[in-house]
Design an enzyme around this catalytic site. Structure first.
Site, short mmCIF file in Angstrom:
data_model
loop_
_atom_site.label_atom_id
_atom_site.label_comp_id
_atom_site.label_asym_id
_atom_site.label_seq_id
_atom_site.Cartn_x
_atom_site.Cartn_y
_atom_site.Cartn_z
CB VAL A 25 69.67 42.16 39.52
CG1 VAL A 25 68.45 42.00 38.62
CG2 VAL A 25 70.46 43.40 39.17
CB SER A 26 72.10 39.20 43.47
OG SER A 26 70.89 38.92 44.12
CB THR A 27 75.68 39.65 40.21
OG1 THR A 27 74.88 38.97 39.24
CG2 THR A 27 75.85 38.78 41.43
#
Length: 191
Positions: A10-12
């Site tokens: 996931v990015s964040t």
């Protein structure tokens, strides 16, 4: 039969890996490498660990293609590298797997598209540079020293008391850059 190893990203921090974990577990992954890292980052340590853990006969499984590659060329590069190592690849959402002829065909179409994209970018860059040259503009970095500065430096270096390092520091360049513009100290003394 090799292992099925998953990679989830996931990015964040406010995003959740649960959906990917569940999908990878359903896909039969014995191990899942997880990380929270922007896809734009080239430094993804867990992906590195995952790729090192894979052996010939294993399958790398991802929930979606964009979880693995930063771009189409990056994705193609990773999967091609896996293929050379005898490792299969599977993307659950897109239903792409490189163990079947149809899956390989789809992936090779992606590879061809990535190559096409690289060629278009290269052509656009060349055309842009040619157009700029036609207008009298040069590409590249601005010269570190202009002609006046080179003349001054040559004059300074004629004095045996003046150190090359001091001159380079005064003009804000390295000794290497200075030598590139005025030649070696011996040839400068003669000039």
């Amino acid at each position: 039969m090799g292992k099925r190893i998953g990679y989830a990203r996931v990015s964040t921090d406010d995003q959740n890996l649960d959906l990917q974990r569940d999908a990878l577990a359903l896909a039969g992954c014995s191990t899942v490498y997880e990380e929270t890292m922007s896809g734009k980052s080239a430094d993804r340590p867990e992906l590195g660990h995952c790729l090192k853990a894979l052996r010939s006969g294993d399958t790398l499984v991802v929930w979606r293609l964009d979880r693995l590659g930063r771009s189409l060329p990056d994705l193609v590069g990773i999967v091609s590298s896996l293929e050379r190592e005898g490792v299969a690849f599977e993307s659950i959402t897109e239903r792409i797997e490189t163990t079947s002829a149809a899956g390989k065909l789809i992936f090779h179409v992606f590879a061809a598209l990535a190559e096409f994209e690289r060629n278009l970018t290269r052509e656009r860059t060349r055309a842009g540079l040619a157009a700029a040259r036609a207008r009298g503009r040069k590409g590249g970095r601005k010269p570190a020293l202009d002609d006046r500065q080179v003349r001054e430096i040559r004059a300074l270096l004629r004095d045996p008391e003046i150190q090359v390092t001091d001159v380079a520091r005064r003009y804000g360049v390295s000794r290497t850059t200075l030598y590139r513009y005025v030649g070696s100290p011996k040839s400068s003394a003669v000039v």
